[in-house]
Design a protein around this motif. Structure first.
Motif, short mmCIF file in Angstrom:
data_model
loop_
_atom_site.label_atom_id
_atom_site.label_comp_id
_atom_site.label_asym_id
_atom_site.label_seq_id
_atom_site.Cartn_x
_atom_site.Cartn_y
_atom_site.Cartn_z
N GLY A 29 -48.88 -33.07 -62.15
CA GLY A 29 -48.09 -33.71 -61.10
C GLY A 29 -48.99 -34.63 -60.29
N THR A 30 -48.38 -35.47 -59.47
CA THR A 30 -49.15 -36.40 -58.65
C THR A 30 -49.85 -35.70 -57.50
N SER A 86 -48.10 -33.60 -54.48
CA SER A 86 -46.86 -32.96 -54.90
C SER A 86 -46.98 -31.45 -54.67
N PRO A 142 -50.35 -36.86 -64.05
CA PRO A 142 -48.88 -36.89 -64.00
C PRO A 142 -48.29 -37.75 -65.11
N GLY A 143 -46.96 -37.66 -65.22
CA GLY A 143 -46.24 -38.52 -66.16
C GLY A 143 -45.49 -37.73 -67.20
N GLY A 156 -42.48 -36.43 -67.22
CA GLY A 156 -41.80 -35.21 -66.79
C GLY A 156 -42.73 -34.01 -66.88
N GLY A 160 -38.32 -36.83 -61.55
CA GLY A 160 -38.56 -37.46 -62.83
C GLY A 160 -37.67 -36.99 -63.95
N SER A 169 -37.46 -33.24 -65.41
CA SER A 169 -37.79 -32.28 -64.37
C SER A 169 -36.66 -31.27 -64.20
N LYS A 196 -41.96 -40.18 -60.16
CA LYS A 196 -43.02 -39.40 -60.82
C LYS A 196 -43.50 -38.31 -59.87
N SER A 197 -42.57 -37.51 -59.40
CA SER A 197 -42.82 -36.41 -58.46
C SER A 197 -43.41 -36.95 -57.16
#
Length: 324
Positions: free
Chosen positions: A40-41, A44, A71-72, A74, A163, A166, A189-190
């Motif tokens: 995740g970013t 997050s 991240p990315g 999902g 995303g 998710s 992206k979250s």
């Protein structure tokens, strides 16, 4: 006589060096920092809770756990990175059920791994509810009011989620299928962008973790309309089944995994350490104040839960036409 003595001394030195070398190579796990992949970013909820767990786990293991955000997809990009890493216990992943369950159903072409075969469960950390929220000044006071508006105005309500693939995305698809409505899905992206999009008026609704929505609901900037699972902190907010719909929304969770095939002696160190970290009362209290439910599940329980959830969710997806 001197030569034999000299040879004896040299032999002993070589033997000693050999044993010393073996001792160096036989140092117990872990003997260097561990990389913890967080798919995740930064900022997050997956990142925040993952870093808290990493700090505690590092203290128990006596080495540093270095969080690395990937991240990315999902949450599948970082999870896949861990799957493809060395099976030595020095790359782990703190991931979620979107990467383990929902991405395989909603976007199977984006998932290059089989969680049942390619990942070893190491312990489930926590569960948490999601919530549908609108701005505090929005005209919809209840979820049925919002759905009535949407039935008359299909796609008129933009909704932000963390995303494609998710948990929120999957829940949104279930809500649409159950209610016969169509939202305008805006995936992020979250991270906090999901929330700021609603606060800034870029979307009319968000479906995200209650921990991110609650602070804004408490100040009146947001209004929660439903929750995925009952929250003791918001007992008056209904679940979708309390509104008369027969299908519940699955719970969300975060858990630790390693690439399948790690040595047993590594897992014998990791699994009890992860359990101890998760059950730490101080850490548990800190995380539960963030609206999560810390609930340790052993690797066997974690595997059983994910297998059953996948089968249940796949059946739902097929029933409502989501499975591709």
């Amino acid at each position: 006589m001197k030569c034999p003595k000299l040879l004896l001394v040299l032999s002993l030195l070589l033997i000693g060096f050999s044993f010393g070398t073996q001792t160096i190579h036989a140092q117990p796990y872990p003997n260097r920092p561990i990389q913890l992949i967080i798919p995740g970013t930064a900022g997050s909820i997956l990142d925040i809770t993952g870093r808290l767990l990493a700090d505690e786990l590092g203290k128990i293991l006596g080495t540093q756990l270095i969080p690395v955000n990937k991240p990315g997809g999902g949450f599948t990009v970082g999870t896949d990175f861990a799957v493809r890493s060395k099976k030595d216990g020095y790359t782990l992943v703190y991931t979620n059920n979107p990467a383990i369950i929902y991405a395989r159903i909603l976007t199977p072409e984006a998932v290059a791994y089989d969680p049942d075969k390619d990942l070893d469960p190491l312990g489930l950390h926590l569960f948490f509810p999601h919530a549908v929220a609108v701005q505090g000044t929005a005209p919809w006071k209840t979820f049925p009011e919002l759905l009535d508006y949407l039935k008359k105005n299909p796609n008129a309500i933009r909704v932000s989620t963390p995303g494609i693939g998710s948990t929120s995305h999957f829940h949104l698809e279930i809500i649409q299928a159950l209610s016969g409505t169509q939202f305008n899905h805006v995936p992020f992206k979250s991270g906090e962008a999901v929330i700021t999009a609603l606060l800034g008026g870029h979307v009319e609704m968000t479906y995200d973790a209650i921990s991110k929505i609650a602070p804004h609901a408490e100040t009146g900037k947001m209004r929660m309309l439903i929750v995925s699972i009952k929250s003791p902190l918001f007992p008056k907010i209904p679940t979708i089944t309390e509104l008369g719909y027969k299908q519940d929304l699955p719970a969300s969770w975060f858990a630790m995994y390693g690439p399948s095939g790690m040595p047993e002696d590594v897992k014998k160190v990791l699994i009890p350490a992860i359990e101890k970290a998760i059950k730490n009362p101080e850490l548990k209290t800190k995380i539960e104040k963030m609206h999560f439910v810390v609930n340790y599940k052993s690797p066997a329980e974690q595997k059983k839960l994910s297998t059953e959830e996948y089968e249940t969710s796949l059946a739902i997806a097929k029933k409502v036409g989501l499975f591709k």
